[in-house]
Design a protein around this motif. Structure first.
Motif, PDB file in Angstrom:
ATOM      1  N   UNK A   1       0.921  -1.084  -0.104  1.00 43.52           N
ATOM      2  CA  UNK A   1      -0.030   0.335  -0.402  1.00 43.52           C
ATOM      3  C   UNK A   1       1.166   1.310   0.316  1.00 43.52           C
ATOM      4  N   UNK A   2       1.818   1.260   0.852  1.00 43.52           N
ATOM      5  CA  UNK A   2       2.918   2.312   0.837  1.00 43.52           C
ATOM      6  C   UNK A   2       3.820   2.752   0.017  1.00 43.52           C
ATOM      7  N   UNK A   3       4.032   1.156  -0.837  1.00 43.45           N
ATOM      8  CA  UNK A   3       4.906   1.508  -2.231  1.00 43.45           C
ATOM      9  C   UNK A   3       3.847   2.393  -3.873  1.00 43.45           C
ATOM     10  N   UNK A   4       2.249   1.687  -3.209  1.00 48.82           N
ATOM     11  CA  UNK A   4       1.175   2.183  -4.441  1.00 48.82           C
ATOM     12  C   UNK A   4       1.074   3.841  -4.701  1.00 48.82           C
ATOM     13  N   UNK A   5       0.981   4.395  -3.167  1.00 48.47           N
ATOM     14  CA  UNK A   5       0.579   4.875  -2.703  1.00 48.47           C
ATOM     15  C   UNK A   5       2.163   6.842  -3.271  1.00 48.47           C
ATOM     16  N   UNK A   6       3.023   5.720  -2.820  1.00 52.70           N
ATOM     17  CA  UNK A   6       4.334   6.791  -3.613  1.00 52.70           C
ATOM     18  C   UNK A   6       4.368   6.785  -4.911  1.00 52.70           C
ATOM     19  N   UNK A   7       3.923   5.514  -5.912  1.00 52.24           N
ATOM     20  CA  UNK A   7       4.109   5.104  -7.252  1.00 52.24           C
ATOM     21  C   UNK A   7       3.031   6.711  -7.738  1.00 52.24           C
ATOM     22  N   UNK A   8       1.962   6.315  -6.812  1.00 48.21           N
ATOM     23  CA  UNK A   8       0.778   7.438  -7.217  1.00 48.21           C
ATOM     24  C   UNK A   8       1.461   9.075  -7.728  1.00 48.21           C
ATOM     25  N   UNK A   9       1.952   9.682  -6.563  1.00 47.69           N
ATOM     26  CA  UNK A   9       2.813  10.765  -6.011  1.00 47.69           C
ATOM     27  C   UNK A   9       3.588  10.930  -7.100  1.00 47.69           C
ATOM     28  N   UNK A  10       4.759   9.407  -7.763  1.00 48.33           N
ATOM     29  CA  UNK A  10       4.698   9.557  -8.131  1.00 48.33           C
ATOM     30  C   UNK A  10       4.534   9.785 -10.173  1.00 48.33           C
ATOM     31  N   UNK A  11       3.581   9.119 -10.201  1.00 49.57           N
ATOM     32  CA  UNK A  11       3.020   9.867 -11.981  1.00 49.57           C
ATOM     33  C   UNK A  11       2.508  11.128 -11.671  1.00 49.57           C
ATOM     34  N   UNK A  12       2.264  11.721 -10.109  1.00 47.33           N
ATOM     35  CA  UNK A  12       1.310  13.096 -10.671  1.00 47.33           C
ATOM     36  C   UNK A  12       2.508  13.953 -10.861  1.00 47.33           C
ATOM     37  N   UNK A  13       3.793  13.802 -10.373  1.00 50.62           N
ATOM     38  CA  UNK A  13       5.169  14.742 -10.501  1.00 50.62           C
ATOM     39  C   UNK A  13       5.494  14.507 -12.169  1.00 50.62           C
ATOM     40  N   UNK A  14       5.772  13.445 -12.538  1.00 50.18           N
ATOM     41  CA  UNK A  14       6.337  13.473 -13.366  1.00 50.18           C
ATOM     42  C   UNK A  14       5.513  13.057 -14.869  1.00 50.18           C
TER      43      UNK A  14
END
Length: 104
Positions: A53-66
């Protein structure tokens, strides 16, 4: 490094056969060990689900930035969400097997 090399080396003690034991029950020591093993497995699955779950949240945040790599990050996040759900199902099975469905 493969997943087998990263995994903790665990060994089962004894066998799961209950032959020779009256009523199919395990002796107290073996039953306690089995409960501890099942609880450990349940806790490991819950921990793994939380990590996914933490990894998914981080990846979603990365998608918003890049925006250039957003689609790839979102695909990875989706996989992590799926893995987290699988781990929660396994944890629920271990809780059910140990007779403690409310332990999640």
């Amino acid at each position: 490094m493969g997943s087998e090399e990263r995994a903790l080396p665990l060994k089962a003690r004894g066998s799961r056969r209950t032959s020779g034991v009256r009523g199919g029950e395990l002796p107290d020591g073996r039953a306690e060990r089995r409960r501890e093993t099942e609880e450990y497995a349940r806790q490991a699955m819950v921990s793994s689900a939380r990590a996914h779950d933490r990894a998914a949240i981080l990846l979603e945040q990365m998608a918003a930035v890049d925006p250039e790599e957003a689609e790839l990050h979102l695909q990875s996040a989706s996989r992590h969400r799926r893995w987290a759900e699988n781990d929660r199902k396994l944890a629920e099975q271990y809780a059910t097997w140990s007779g403690d469905p409310d332990s999640l």
